[in-house]
Design a protein around this motif. Structure first.
Motif, PDB file in Angstrom:
ATOM      1  N   VAL A  65      36.166 -14.394  -1.533  1.00 43.01           N
ATOM      2  CA  VAL A  65      36.025 -15.198  -2.659  1.00 43.01           C
ATOM      3  C   VAL A  65      36.633 -15.009  -3.678  1.00 43.01           C
ATOM      4  CG1 VAL A  65      33.631 -15.264  -4.291  1.00 43.01           C
ATOM      5  CG2 VAL A  65      33.386 -14.838  -1.941  1.00 43.01           C
ATOM      6  N   ALA A  66      37.378 -13.821  -4.022  1.00 44.96           N
ATOM      7  CA  ALA A  66      38.013 -13.662  -5.088  1.00 44.96           C
ATOM      8  C   ALA A  66      38.814 -12.304  -4.878  1.00 44.96           C
ATOM      9  CB  ALA A  66      37.384 -13.609  -6.415  1.00 44.96           C
ATOM     10  N   GLY A  67      40.026 -11.980  -5.448  1.00 44.78           N
ATOM     11  CA  GLY A  67      40.772 -10.554  -5.495  1.00 44.78           C
ATOM     12  C   GLY A  67      39.992  -9.628  -6.608  1.00 44.78           C
ATOM     13  N   ARG A  68      40.243  -8.453  -6.399  1.00 43.98           N
ATOM     14  CA  ARG A  68      39.714  -7.346  -7.384  1.00 43.98           C
ATOM     15  C   ARG A  68      40.352  -7.677  -8.615  1.00 43.98           C
ATOM     16  NH1 ARG A  68      37.552  -5.289 -10.337  1.00 43.98           N
ATOM     17  NH2 ARG A  68      37.145  -2.974 -10.554  1.00 43.98           N
ATOM     18  N   ALA A  69      41.371  -8.388  -8.914  1.00 42.67           N
ATOM     19  CA  ALA A  69      41.928  -8.524 -10.224  1.00 42.67           C
ATOM     20  C   ALA A  69      41.130  -9.819 -11.000  1.00 42.67           C
ATOM     21  CB  ALA A  69      43.379  -8.749 -10.348  1.00 42.67           C
ATOM     22  N   ASP A  70      40.491 -10.524 -10.166  1.00 43.40           N
ATOM     23  CA  ASP A  70      39.426 -11.565 -10.642  1.00 43.40           C
ATOM     24  C   ASP A  70      38.197 -11.208 -11.149  1.00 43.40           C
ATOM     25  OD1 ASP A  70      41.899 -13.660 -10.453  1.00 43.40           O
ATOM     26  OD2 ASP A  70      41.274 -13.538  -8.219  1.00 43.40           O
ATOM     27  N   ILE A  71      37.791 -10.056 -10.864  1.00 47.14           N
ATOM     28  CA  ILE A  71      36.356  -9.433 -11.050  1.00 47.14           C
ATOM     29  C   ILE A  71      36.401  -8.720 -12.321  1.00 47.14           C
ATOM     30  CG2 ILE A  71      34.527  -8.129 -10.193  1.00 47.14           C
ATOM     31  CD1 ILE A  71      35.813  -8.308  -7.335  1.00 47.14           C
ATOM     32  N   LEU A  72      35.580  -9.597 -13.296  1.00 56.51           N
ATOM     33  CA  LEU A  72      35.284  -8.664 -14.538  1.00 56.51           C
ATOM     34  C   LEU A  72      34.293  -7.925 -14.504  1.00 56.51           C
ATOM     35  CD1 LEU A  72      35.788 -12.447 -16.742  1.00 56.51           C
ATOM     36  CD2 LEU A  72      37.627 -10.546 -15.738  1.00 56.51           C
ATOM     37  N   GLY A  73      33.433  -8.188 -13.695  1.00 53.64           N
ATOM     38  CA  GLY A  73      32.312  -7.035 -13.916  1.00 53.64           C
ATOM     39  C   GLY A  73      30.924  -7.443 -12.913  1.00 53.64           C
ATOM     40  N   ALA A 191      37.998  -0.357  -4.308  1.00 60.63           N
ATOM     41  CA  ALA A 191      38.803  -1.279  -4.903  1.00 60.63           C
ATOM     42  C   ALA A 191      38.388  -0.633  -6.424  1.00 60.63           C
ATOM     43  CB  ALA A 191      38.183  -2.588  -4.840  1.00 60.63           C
ATOM     44  N   ARG A 192      37.038  -0.246  -6.730  1.00 58.77           N
ATOM     45  CA  ARG A 192      36.678   0.406  -8.199  1.00 58.77           C
ATOM     46  C   ARG A 192      37.625   1.403  -8.489  1.00 58.77           C
ATOM     47  NH1 ARG A 192      30.804   0.974  -8.203  1.00 58.77           N
ATOM     48  NH2 ARG A 192      31.074   1.240 -10.450  1.00 58.77           N
ATOM     49  N   LEU A 193      37.836   2.376  -7.370  1.00 57.97           N
ATOM     50  CA  LEU A 193      38.517   3.690  -7.739  1.00 57.97           C
ATOM     51  C   LEU A 193      39.951   3.520  -7.281  1.00 57.97           C
ATOM     52  CD1 LEU A 193      35.761   5.873  -6.023  1.00 57.97           C
ATOM     53  CD2 LEU A 193      35.927   5.494  -8.441  1.00 57.97           C
ATOM     54  N   ASP A 194      40.537   2.462  -7.041  1.00 59.63           N
ATOM     55  CA  ASP A 194      42.009   2.321  -6.882  1.00 59.63           C
ATOM     56  C   ASP A 194      42.296   3.125  -5.636  1.00 59.63           C
ATOM     57  OD1 ASP A 194      42.142   0.422  -9.094  1.00 59.63           O
ATOM     58  OD2 ASP A 194      42.257   1.999 -10.402  1.00 59.63           O
ATOM     59  N   HIS A 195      41.471   3.078  -4.574  1.00 59.16           N
ATOM     60  CA  HIS A 195      42.141   3.629  -3.432  1.00 59.16           C
ATOM     61  C   HIS A 195      42.764   2.599  -2.187  1.00 59.16           C
ATOM     62  CE1 HIS A 195      40.397   7.877  -3.456  1.00 59.16           C
ATOM     63  NE2 HIS A 195      39.378   7.437  -3.965  1.00 59.16           N
TER      64      HIS A 195
END
Length: 271
Positions: A65-73, A191-195
């Protein structure tokens, strides 16, 4: 401490030699989770109501749907009928790659509600080289996963997905009644923890269908280990994307179906 998402229920247990006796069993919660993007409903997942922000982020990534950088919250709210998770995307984010859905996503189904055959099996990116991992490290992770499944040990009714380091040490574990949900929760937590999924391997307790391969590839993983058997399409998809697929991972060993060059037999002093 987070409450275990399960309820104790009475049952009558019958045994061939012991007759019937009253018992109590912990049953995992399974609820409807409505997932939307910028307030627009997309699908309803049947899931365990824990780590729902991870689930929303992971679904967004693994379903393209979108990449991690596109998720604002992500906003998660409880409603009378279940839970609602709304993913806020950056302005201008294109969602054309998302599979259009019209039905609920059952906990056992990764593609429920997909409308077209072309949306069911989509092109995959090639995976990165990733880490090389010893067979012994794979076994170390398999052995450790049983103790890491808090909800699974209590209920015997859930799946787990884990990220392991190159040495087999478990770094993250997520659980759910649905195998796809568990993997999405893991993807979201990573994604949220940058693993980095390529810095080690992904381990799942379920059978390996092609959707599990696709999600692992979209997470950036280069090695997927499953405790049960793969389907033929899963093997084909893994080979095409360059993913190392390990399955039938049990206490006594495992089988490598694709890209075996990422696995090696460790010297005795390194085991």
């Amino acid at each position: 401490m987070q409450r275990l998402p399960a309820h104790t229920r009475p049952a009558a247990q019958w045994r061939g030699r012991g007759g019937t006796q009253a018992i109590a069993r912990a049953a995992p919660e399974e609820v409807a989770v409505g997932l939307s993007f910028d307030g627009r409903p997309h699908t309803v997942l049947m899931a365990t109501p824990a780590d729902l922000e991870d689930l929303a982020v992971g679904f967004t990534i693994t379903e393209a749907v979108a990449g991690r950088a596109d998720i604002l919250g992500v906003t998660v709210e409880k409603s009378e009928l279940g839970w609602l998770a709304d993913v806020r995307l950056a302005p201008g984010t294109i969602q054309r790659k998302a599979r259009p859905r019209t039905l609920e996503g059952r906990s056992s189904c990764g593609l429920c509600g997909v409308q077209r055959l072309a949306d069911a099996v989509r092109p995959l990116p090639a995976v990165a080289d990733g880490a090389r991992v010893s067979h012994q490290a794979v076994q170390r992770a398999v052995d450790a996963l049983e103790d890491a499944q808090v909800l699974g040990r209590a209920t015997r009714a859930t799946h787990a997905a884990a990220l392991a380091g190159p040495d087999g040490t478990l770094r993250l574990v997520r659980e759910d009644v649905g195998r796809h949900n568990a993997l999405d929760k893991l993807a979201g937590a990573m994604a949220r923890l940058d693993h980095d999924a390529a810095d080690g391997f992904v381990l799942v307790t379920s059978r390996c269908s092609f959707e599990m391969v696709e999600k692992t590839v979209r997470m950036g993983g280069s090695i997927l280990v499953a405790v049960s058997a793969p389907t033929d399409l899963a093997i084909q998809r893994a080979e095409g994307a360059g993913l190392t697929l390990v399955a039938l991972a049990r206490a006594d060993g495992h089988a490598v179906f694709t890209r075996a060059e990422r696995l090696f037999d460790a010297a005795p002093e390194l085991v």
